[in-house]
Design an enzyme around this catalytic site. Structure first.
Site, PDB file in Angstrom:
ATOM      1  N   LYS A  22      31.718  47.159  34.817  1.00 20.91           N
ATOM      2  CA  LYS A  22      30.540  46.302  35.091  1.00 20.91           C
ATOM      3  C   LYS A  22      30.641  45.721  36.509  1.00 20.91           C
ATOM      4  CE  LYS A  22      30.531  41.897  33.535  1.00 20.91           C
ATOM      5  NZ  LYS A  22      30.344  40.888  34.599  1.00 20.91           N
ATOM      6  N   ASN A  23      31.830  45.204  36.848  1.00 22.30           N
ATOM      7  CA  ASN A  23      31.972  44.458  38.095  1.00 22.30           C
ATOM      8  C   ASN A  23      32.117  45.338  39.334  1.00 22.30           C
ATOM      9  OD1 ASN A  23      31.641  42.214  36.600  1.00 22.30           O
ATOM     10  ND2 ASN A  23      33.789  41.586  36.611  1.00 22.30           N
ATOM     11  N   ARG A  92      24.244  35.571  38.076  1.00 28.82           N
ATOM     12  CA  ARG A  92      24.512  35.080  39.422  1.00 28.82           C
ATOM     13  C   ARG A  92      24.929  36.181  40.388  1.00 28.82           C
ATOM     14  NH1 ARG A  92      28.707  33.887  40.988  1.00 28.82           N
ATOM     15  NH2 ARG A  92      28.026  32.042  42.096  1.00 28.82           N
ATOM     16  N   CYS A 116      27.165  28.504  35.898  1.00 29.22           N
ATOM     17  CA  CYS A 116      27.130  29.174  34.593  1.00 29.22           C
ATOM     18  C   CYS A 116      28.141  28.441  33.712  1.00 29.22           C
ATOM     19  CB  CYS A 116      27.440  30.652  34.735  1.00 29.22           C
ATOM     20  SG  CYS A 116      29.171  30.964  34.938  1.00 29.22           S
ATOM     21  N   ARG A 121      30.335  27.586  40.430  1.00 32.73           N
ATOM     22  CA  ARG A 121      30.227  28.885  41.111  1.00 32.73           C
ATOM     23  C   ARG A 121      29.277  28.824  42.315  1.00 32.73           C
ATOM     24  NH1 ARG A 121      30.317  33.458  36.624  1.00 32.73           N
ATOM     25  NH2 ARG A 121      31.046  34.711  38.369  1.00 32.73           N
ATOM     26  N   ASP A 308      39.579  37.285  34.110  1.00 34.42           N
ATOM     27  CA  ASP A 308      38.695  37.922  33.115  1.00 34.42           C
ATOM     28  C   ASP A 308      39.445  38.431  31.898  1.00 34.42           C
ATOM     29  OD1 ASP A 308      36.381  39.409  35.514  1.00 34.42           O
ATOM     30  OD2 ASP A 308      36.694  37.362  34.828  1.00 34.42           O
ATOM     31  N   ARG A 400      26.432  41.389  27.510  1.00 37.51           N
ATOM     32  CA  ARG A 400      26.285  41.387  28.974  1.00 37.51           C
ATOM     33  C   ARG A 400      27.301  42.327  29.618  1.00 37.51           C
ATOM     34  NH1 ARG A 400      25.571  35.740  31.913  1.00 37.51           N
ATOM     35  NH2 ARG A 400      25.595  37.283  33.573  1.00 37.51           N
TER      36      ARG A 400
HETATM   37  C1  EPZ Z   1      33.536  38.008  40.175  1.00 41.20           C
HETATM   38  O1  EPZ Z   1      32.771  36.815  40.163  1.00 41.20           O
HETATM   39  C2  EPZ Z   1      33.366  38.624  38.798  1.00 41.20           C
HETATM   40  N1  EPZ Z   1      31.958  38.934  38.567  1.00 41.20           N
HETATM   41  C3  EPZ Z   1      33.868  37.659  37.729  1.00 41.20           C
HETATM   42  O2  EPZ Z   1      33.768  38.327  36.470  1.00 41.20           O
HETATM   43  C4  EPZ Z   1      35.334  37.352  38.002  1.00 41.20           C
HETATM   44  O3  EPZ Z   1      35.804  36.411  37.052  1.00 41.20           O
HETATM   45  C5  EPZ Z   1      35.494  36.790  39.421  1.00 41.20           C
HETATM   46  O4  EPZ Z   1      34.936  37.726  40.375  1.00 41.20           O
HETATM   47  C6  EPZ Z   1      36.934  36.535  39.788  1.00 41.20           C
HETATM   48  O5  EPZ Z   1      37.667  37.710  39.669  1.00 41.20           O
HETATM   49  C7  EPZ Z   1      31.430  40.053  39.119  1.00 41.20           C
HETATM   50  O6  EPZ Z   1      32.100  40.795  39.818  1.00 41.20           O
HETATM   51  C8  EPZ Z   1      29.995  40.329  38.830  1.00 41.20           C
HETATM   52  P1  EPZ Z   1      34.536  34.691  43.062  1.00 41.20           P
HETATM   53  P2  EPZ Z   1      32.518  36.014  41.559  1.00 41.20           P
HETATM   54  O7  EPZ Z   1      33.491  34.603  44.119  1.00 41.20           O
HETATM   55  O8  EPZ Z   1      32.310  36.988  42.647  1.00 41.20           O
HETATM   56  C9  EPZ Z   1      34.708  30.051  43.953  1.00 41.20           C
HETATM   57  C10 EPZ Z   1      33.222  38.596  34.206  1.00 41.20           C
HETATM   58  O9  EPZ Z   1      33.648  38.019  33.189  1.00 41.20           O
HETATM   59  N2  EPZ Z   1      33.715  30.348  45.002  1.00 41.20           N
HETATM   60  O10 EPZ Z   1      35.803  35.421  43.351  1.00 41.20           O
HETATM   61  O11 EPZ Z   1      31.482  35.004  41.319  1.00 41.20           O
HETATM   62  C11 EPZ Z   1      34.097  30.172  42.564  1.00 41.20           C
HETATM   63  O12 EPZ Z   1      33.463  28.955  42.217  1.00 41.20           O
HETATM   64  C12 EPZ Z   1      32.909  37.781  35.449  1.00 41.20           C
HETATM   65  O13 EPZ Z   1      33.041  39.829  34.311  1.00 41.20           O
HETATM   66  C13 EPZ Z   1      33.324  29.342  45.876  1.00 41.20           C
HETATM   67  O14 EPZ Z   1      33.801  28.214  45.782  1.00 41.20           O
HETATM   68  O15 EPZ Z   1      33.934  35.298  41.737  1.00 41.20           O
HETATM   69  C14 EPZ Z   1      35.281  30.453  41.698  1.00 41.20           C
HETATM   70  O16 EPZ Z   1      35.921  29.238  41.366  1.00 41.20           O
HETATM   71  C15 EPZ Z   1      33.101  36.287  35.235  1.00 41.20           C
HETATM   72  N3  EPZ Z   1      32.404  29.613  46.825  1.00 41.20           N
HETATM   73  C16 EPZ Z   1      36.201  31.274  42.601  1.00 41.20           C
HETATM   74  O17 EPZ Z   1      35.736  31.047  43.942  1.00 41.20           O
HETATM   75  C17 EPZ Z   1      31.839  30.857  46.977  1.00 41.20           C
HETATM   76  O18 EPZ Z   1      31.007  31.056  47.887  1.00 41.20           O
HETATM   77  C18 EPZ Z   1      36.148  32.762  42.315  1.00 41.20           C
HETATM   78  O19 EPZ Z   1      34.838  33.192  42.566  1.00 41.20           O
HETATM   79  C19 EPZ Z   1      32.239  31.879  46.076  1.00 41.20           C
HETATM   80  C20 EPZ Z   1      33.182  31.600  45.102  1.00 41.20           C
END
Ligand code: EPZ
Length: 421
Positions: A22-23, A92, A116, A121, A308, A400
């Protein structure tokens, strides 16, 4: 709302093949916005989130055709560069359209994604990076309004190796003038797969999968369709879920269709707990494991323990010998599965970012409720192990990110059925 009824304890047997990740699928489908020609894909997973991103792409003017296993997305002519709140709020990852739209059209209006269940996020890192590439960004009525005559390559150092920000900026850099270097980039295999897709379109990218990614900007006319349909990598998180299901139920199951290297830390942790795993080039064979022992894990960016898989691991820890500790360092609210697991007899105490799990002899079936995608998977794992019937409500969370998980588990011998609401 559909629910799942599971009668445990179940023993599983046979082989299950995971779907495409998915990701990785989500950013790669978004990357077709950069391509002024039809792009063919093999086996797109039938997931709600994939349906949502395709709807969003179609709202921008992308044409979708499906012929047998081949899905084609054609972004030759786009109608607009506006990603509406109605769609973005449901998922998102929609914010990923910002980079390609800005790079190709010099403008984009993308709804700010809401938070979410698992956390606020924010997208500040995405926006910081776009500004480094020369974009003017302001927030108006809940929308990110971005403009740039022509993005210019830059060195962008991420304060945190954000997966989404890395993907968004990689795509923006493709049509920026000159070279972009992303420092402290996310290293997840899904990033590597996005890079492979972009390279297949004629882009020069070095260092994907490491913390320093270099993207050499091209002109739109330099992008060319790849010879054969693109095949997305197998879903390592789905694979981990089935591997843990087999271990928890003391079963002998072969999980195939993944690159086990994408799960090294998880497999090492499971082995440390006493699981018997045979690892092949594209499979993990779980041998019937004795009762395992507890461990301590901290979630971390790749190659650390994946957030995850945290909920699923907690399900396993609830039925091993001794205590375990889980510290969730990535998201601020990713323990919502804990009270639901408690209803099934799990003994888990929360303290700030950490959870103490005391292994119990057995779990008991109960009505429980899904709160988010991976929490739902953890509840299914507990239900497979529990004595008696478990009714799992709000399975739309599960749909999802897991393709036909109830059918796949039935194929492995689980007593699980979906009740249409
Ligand atoms: C991706 O989300 C994945 N989703 C998530 O999988 C996964 O948990 C996550 O990466 C971490 O590995 C998809 O790929 C669609 P991040 P993403 O940006 O990109 C903070 C699932 O279950 N952050 O690495 O949103 C954020 O708040 C989902 O399949 C900021 O502060 O993750 C979080 O605490 C859930 N500012 C941390 O970084 C930003 O601009 C990790 O977020 C961006 C992120």
């Amino acid at each position: 709302m559909d629910k799942l009824i599971v009668n445990g304890p179940c023993t599983l047997t046979g082989e299950v093949r995971v779907s495409s990740a998915k990701n990785a699928t989500l950013p790669i489908l978004v990357a077709t916005l950069l391509c002024p020609y039809p792009v063919n894909f093999e086996t797109i997973p039938a997931l709600m989130d994939v349906g949502t991103i395709i709807k969003l792409l179609q709202s921008l003017g992308v044409k979708l055709t499906v012929e047998g296993p081949t899905t084609t997305l054609d972004a030759t002519e786009l109608a607009n560069q506006h990603a509406d709140y109605a769609l973005v709020k449901t998922m998102r990852a929609s914010v990923l359209v910002l980079g390609p739209l800005l790079a190709r059209y010099g403008q984009a209006s993308v709804s700010l994604p809401g938070g979410c269940a698992i956390g606020a996020r924010p997208v500040d890192i995405h926006l910081m990076g776009m500004e480094k590439l020369g974009a003017e960004i302001h927030i108006e009525n809940g929308y990110i309004k971005a403009r740039a005559k022509k993005l210019k390559g830059a060195v962008i150092t991420l304060p945190f190796p954000s997966v989404g920000a890395t993907e968004n900026l990689m795509m923006a850099a493709v049509l920026a003038e000159g070279v972009t270097v992303i420092e402290n980039a996310a290293m997840e295999p899904e990033i590597d797969d996005l890079a492979d897709f972009l390279i297949a379109q004629g882009v020069r990218i070095e260092g994907a999968g490491t913390s320093r990614i270099t993207i050499h900007g091209v002109e739109l006319k330099d992008l060319k369709p790849s010879a054969k349909p693109y095949r997305v990598i197998g879903d390592r998180i789905e694979a981990a879920t089935f591997i843990i299901a087999a271990i928890m139920t003391g079963s002998d199951v072969k999980v195939s269709g993944l690159n086990p290297k994408h799960l090294s830390f998880v497999l090492e942790t499971l082995t440390k707990m006493g699981a018997g795993l045979d690892v092949g080039p594209d499979f993990v064979h779980v041998r019937k494991s004795p009762r395992l022992k507890g461990v301590a894990i901290d979630t971390a960016p790749y190659p650390g323990f994946p957030t995850d898989v945290q909920a699923q691991m907690m399900a396993l820890m609830s039925v091993v010998d001794g205590n375990s500790i889980v510290t969730e360092t990535i998201f601020e609210n990713r323990f919502m599965h804990v009270p639901e697991m408690g209803r099934m007899g799990a003994k888990i105490t929360l303290k700030g970012k950490s959870a103490l799990i005391e292994g119990v002899e057995s779990l008991s079936g109960a009505p429980v409720m899904c709160t988010d995608l991976r929490a739902s998977a953890a509840l299914i794992l507990c239900a497979l192990k529990a004595e008696g019937q478990t009714e799992i409500q709000r399975v739309y969370h599960l749909d999802r990110g897991y393709e036909k998980i109830d059918e796949k588990l039935t194929h492995l011998g689980a007593t699980i059925r979906r009740v249409k609401a």
